[in-house]
Scaffold this motif. Structure first.
Motif, PDB file in Angstrom:
ATOM      1  N   GLY A 153       0.790  -1.223   0.000  1.00 56.85           N
ATOM      2  CA  GLY A 153       0.000   0.000   0.000  1.00 56.85           C
ATOM      3  C   GLY A 153       0.821   1.272   0.000  1.00 56.85           C
ATOM      4  N   VAL A 154       0.669   2.074   1.039  1.00 56.08           N
ATOM      5  CA  VAL A 154       1.310   3.385   1.118  1.00 56.08           C
ATOM      6  C   VAL A 154       2.828   3.287   0.984  1.00 56.08           C
ATOM      7  N   HIS A 155       3.413   2.165   1.363  1.00 57.09           N
ATOM      8  CA  HIS A 155       4.864   2.021   1.284  1.00 57.09           C
ATOM      9  C   HIS A 155       5.344   1.947  -0.167  1.00 57.09           C
ATOM     10  N   SER A 156       4.490   1.464  -1.067  1.00 52.32           N
ATOM     11  CA  SER A 156       4.798   1.547  -2.501  1.00 52.32           C
ATOM     12  C   SER A 156       4.893   3.003  -2.943  1.00 52.32           C
ATOM     13  N   LEU A 157       3.943   3.807  -2.478  1.00 47.85           N
ATOM     14  CA  LEU A 157       3.940   5.224  -2.855  1.00 47.85           C
ATOM     15  C   LEU A 157       5.157   5.945  -2.299  1.00 47.85           C
ATOM     16  N   MET A 158       5.548   5.643  -1.057  1.00 48.07           N
ATOM     17  CA  MET A 158       6.701   6.324  -0.467  1.00 48.07           C
ATOM     18  C   MET A 158       7.980   6.016  -1.251  1.00 48.07           C
ATOM     19  N   THR A 159       8.140   4.771  -1.693  1.00 49.95           N
ATOM     20  CA  THR A 159       9.323   4.422  -2.477  1.00 49.95           C
ATOM     21  C   THR A 159       9.283   5.109  -3.835  1.00 49.95           C
ATOM     22  N   PHE A 160       8.121   5.176  -4.436  1.00 47.33           N
ATOM     23  CA  PHE A 160       7.953   5.904  -5.698  1.00 47.33           C
ATOM     24  C   PHE A 160       8.303   7.377  -5.508  1.00 47.33           C
ATOM     25  N   PHE A 161       7.780   8.005  -4.455  1.00 50.98           N
ATOM     26  CA  PHE A 161       8.118   9.396  -4.151  1.00 50.98           C
ATOM     27  C   PHE A 161       9.629   9.580  -4.039  1.00 50.98           C
ATOM     28  N   THR A 162      10.256   8.706  -3.248  1.00 46.18           N
ATOM     29  CA  THR A 162      11.690   8.824  -2.999  1.00 46.18           C
ATOM     30  C   THR A 162      12.494   8.744  -4.288  1.00 46.18           C
ATOM     31  N   LEU A 163      12.174   7.798  -5.149  1.00 43.36           N
ATOM     32  CA  LEU A 163      12.955   7.620  -6.369  1.00 43.36           C
ATOM     33  C   LEU A 163      12.745   8.779  -7.343  1.00 43.36           C
ATOM     34  N   CYS A 164      11.532   9.308  -7.415  1.00 42.38           N
ATOM     35  CA  CYS A 164      11.305  10.484  -8.272  1.00 42.38           C
ATOM     36  C   CYS A 164      12.109  11.677  -7.761  1.00 42.38           C
ATOM     37  N   ALA A 165      12.096  11.884  -6.441  1.00 44.67           N
ATOM     38  CA  ALA A 165      12.853  13.003  -5.870  1.00 44.67           C
ATOM     39  C   ALA A 165      14.355  12.780  -6.018  1.00 44.67           C
ATOM     40  N   ASN A 166      14.798  11.534  -5.933  1.00 43.77           N
ATOM     41  CA  ASN A 166      16.216  11.243  -6.123  1.00 43.77           C
ATOM     42  C   ASN A 166      16.665  11.594  -7.541  1.00 43.77           C
ATOM     43  N   LEU A 167      15.754  11.505  -8.498  1.00 49.80           N
ATOM     44  CA  LEU A 167      16.040  11.895  -9.880  1.00 49.80           C
ATOM     45  C   LEU A 167      15.950  13.407 -10.074  1.00 49.80           C
ATOM     46  N   VAL A 168      15.739  14.129  -8.980  1.00 51.98           N
ATOM     47  CA  VAL A 168      15.666  15.595  -8.951  1.00 51.98           C
ATOM     48  C   VAL A 168      14.451  16.112  -9.727  1.00 51.98           C
ATOM     49  N   LYS A 169      13.427  15.287  -9.808  1.00 50.48           N
ATOM     50  CA  LYS A 169      12.160  15.693 -10.411  1.00 50.48           C
ATOM     51  C   LYS A 169      11.032  15.204  -9.506  1.00 50.48           C
ATOM     52  N   PRO A 170      10.933  15.781  -8.301  1.00 45.85           N
ATOM     53  CA  PRO A 170       9.996  15.263  -7.301  1.00 45.85           C
ATOM     54  C   PRO A 170       8.545  15.449  -7.703  1.00 45.85           C
ATOM     55  N   CYS A 171       7.685  14.682  -7.065  1.00 41.87           N
ATOM     56  CA  CYS A 171       6.253  14.798  -7.310  1.00 41.87           C
ATOM     57  C   CYS A 171       5.748  16.159  -6.838  1.00 41.87           C
ATOM     58  N   SER A 172       4.666  16.595  -7.452  1.00 35.80           N
ATOM     59  CA  SER A 172       4.108  17.914  -7.160  1.00 35.80           C
ATOM     60  C   SER A 172       3.486  17.967  -5.779  1.00 35.80           C
ATOM     61  N   LEU A 173       3.650  19.106  -5.121  1.00 32.37           N
ATOM     62  CA  LEU A 173       3.006  19.344  -3.836  1.00 32.37           C
ATOM     63  C   LEU A 173       1.641  19.993  -3.999  1.00 32.37           C
ATOM     64  N   ASP A 174       1.301  20.380  -5.220  1.00 33.76           N
ATOM     65  CA  ASP A 174       0.063  21.101  -5.521  1.00 33.76           C
ATOM     66  C   ASP A 174      -0.861  20.199  -6.335  1.00 33.76           C
TER      67      ASP A 174
END
Length: 382
Positions: A159-180
């Motif tokens: 569940g949510v832990h899949s999303l957290m890993t997805f968030f982390t990897l996108c941010a690690n690529l310096v293109k993080p998910c939107s806050l808006d």
């Protein structure tokens, strides 16, 4: 006899409840007229139970920062701005305090610090590699070596832990998910790269990885003798303590494109005070007591994971926790704060389920990306 009785709620793990129980004696010496009763609930409740509901029944609440938007919208907690001195503002690791600043107020103060880092069984890792992986390519190479010996890598993707890993990897690529929520969640090529990295990792993990949350993963790694290494999980430093069957060791997050630990999604926990509290002065004094350096060191002595930088730098504390805080400091200092808008928790629950479905082969990548964007847009207006 105590004239004031406060009720508190945290989550159910020795990292969370034990250090709080330890604080009661010291605070009682300071305020003999105040008693505090701490209760705990499962991790899923910490992740999803609305703080507004808890604030009706509890005076002190250990909470996760993504609730800040809902807290600000409902005013269910007291702002803690008056407690944040210049010294306290600089006292915590990474964005631990910043994660509780929202809408012009501080809604909680950090009592616990964590982000996604790597963890290993040193007795299983050492025969396979001279050092822990620092890049995703090295992670996959370790996975090949592990499988050749009948061993596995590990990850917790329920569940949510899949999303957290997805968030982390996108941010690690310096293109993080939107806050808006009015903007697309993430650039599609970045999302594809992150999902591909997770799928590549899963090829070297047991099927149970999709059933594990962060606690279950740590439990499995200490109990089983076939799980070598996990590249991204919310750190529970207590699993490196000497009383574990097989103590774990923690390392910086491996970067997708090289040895760069930036972008790990900040976690941890903060303490807030209910706006319904009948004795706010006593509750605020207890919060101040928890922020003191001596109290934070007491957290570490009782299986806690304090947010104070002075504790992370303490040699004795690091020795007790297998060097965990020194070994992961670079990761938490460059961590990323996920969305916190009012309604975000609806997105977090549904998006985690959707990514898990994709990883189970039940949802195509294209459909997943469309769904994530739609969920993101809808969350703030639902």
């Amino acid at each position: 006899m105590s004239a004031i009785r406060l009720r508190g709620m945290t989550w159910e793990h020795r990292r969370a409840i034990d250090p709080l129980l330890h604080t009661l004696g010291g605070f009682k010496e300071r305020r003999p007229d105040v008693s505090i009763d701490w209760s705990s609930r499962p991790l899923h409740g910490f992740e999803f139970t609305p703080v507004e509901a808890l604030a009706r029944d509890y005076d002190l609440i250990i909470l996760d920062h993504p609730f800040c938007g809902d807290i600000a919208a409902s005013s269910c907690l007291l702002p803690l701005d008056s407690l944040v001195t210049d010294e306290l503002d600089r006292a915590f690791v990474g964005p631990s305090l910043a994660s509780y600043r929202y809408g012009g107020h501080v809604w909680a103060l950090p009592v616990d610090a964590a982000c996604q880092v790597a963890v290993a069984r040193p007795d299983l890792l050492t025969p396979l590699a001279s050092a822990a992986p620092r890049s995703w390519q090295e992670v996959l190479a370790l996975g090949r070596a592990a499988r050749a010996r009948g061993l596995w890598l590990a990850i917790g993707l329920k569940g949510v832990h899949s999303l957290m890993t997805f968030f982390t990897l996108c941010a690690n690529l310096v293109k993080p998910c939107s806050l808006d929520p009015n903007d697309p969640l993430v650039e599609r090529d970045t999302a594809r790269s992150a999902l591909e990295a997770i799928r590549d990792l899963l090829a070297y993990c047991p099927a149970e990885a999709l059933d594990w949350n962060s606690i279950a993963l740590h439990e499995a790694m200490t109990a089983r003798d076939d799980l070598v290494y996990c590249p991204a999980v919310y750190c529970y430093a207590t699993y490196s303590e000497a009383d574990m069957r097989r103590p774990l060791r923690f390392f910086d997050l491996p970067g997708l494109d090289g040895p760069d630990p930036r972008g790990s999604t900040i976690g941890g926990a903060g303490i807030g005070v209910s706006a319904h509290c009948a004795e706010p002065e006593a509750a605020l004094e207890y919060v101040r007591y928890l922020m003191e350096a001596a109290t934070q060191r007491g957290f570490a002595a009782h299986h806690g994971q304090p947010a104070a930088a002075c504790v992370w730098e303490d040699a004795e504390v690091n020795s007790r926790f297998g060097g965990c805080y020194h070994a992961t400091r670079a990761t938490i200092e460059s961590a990323w704060i996920r969305p916190r808008y009012a309604g975000y928790l609806r997105f977090q629950a549904a998006a985690g389920e959707a990514i898990e479905q994709h990883l189970r082969g039940e949802l195509s990548e294209a459909d997943l990306l469309d769904r994530l964007n739609a969920l993101h847009r809808a969350a703030a207006t639902a």
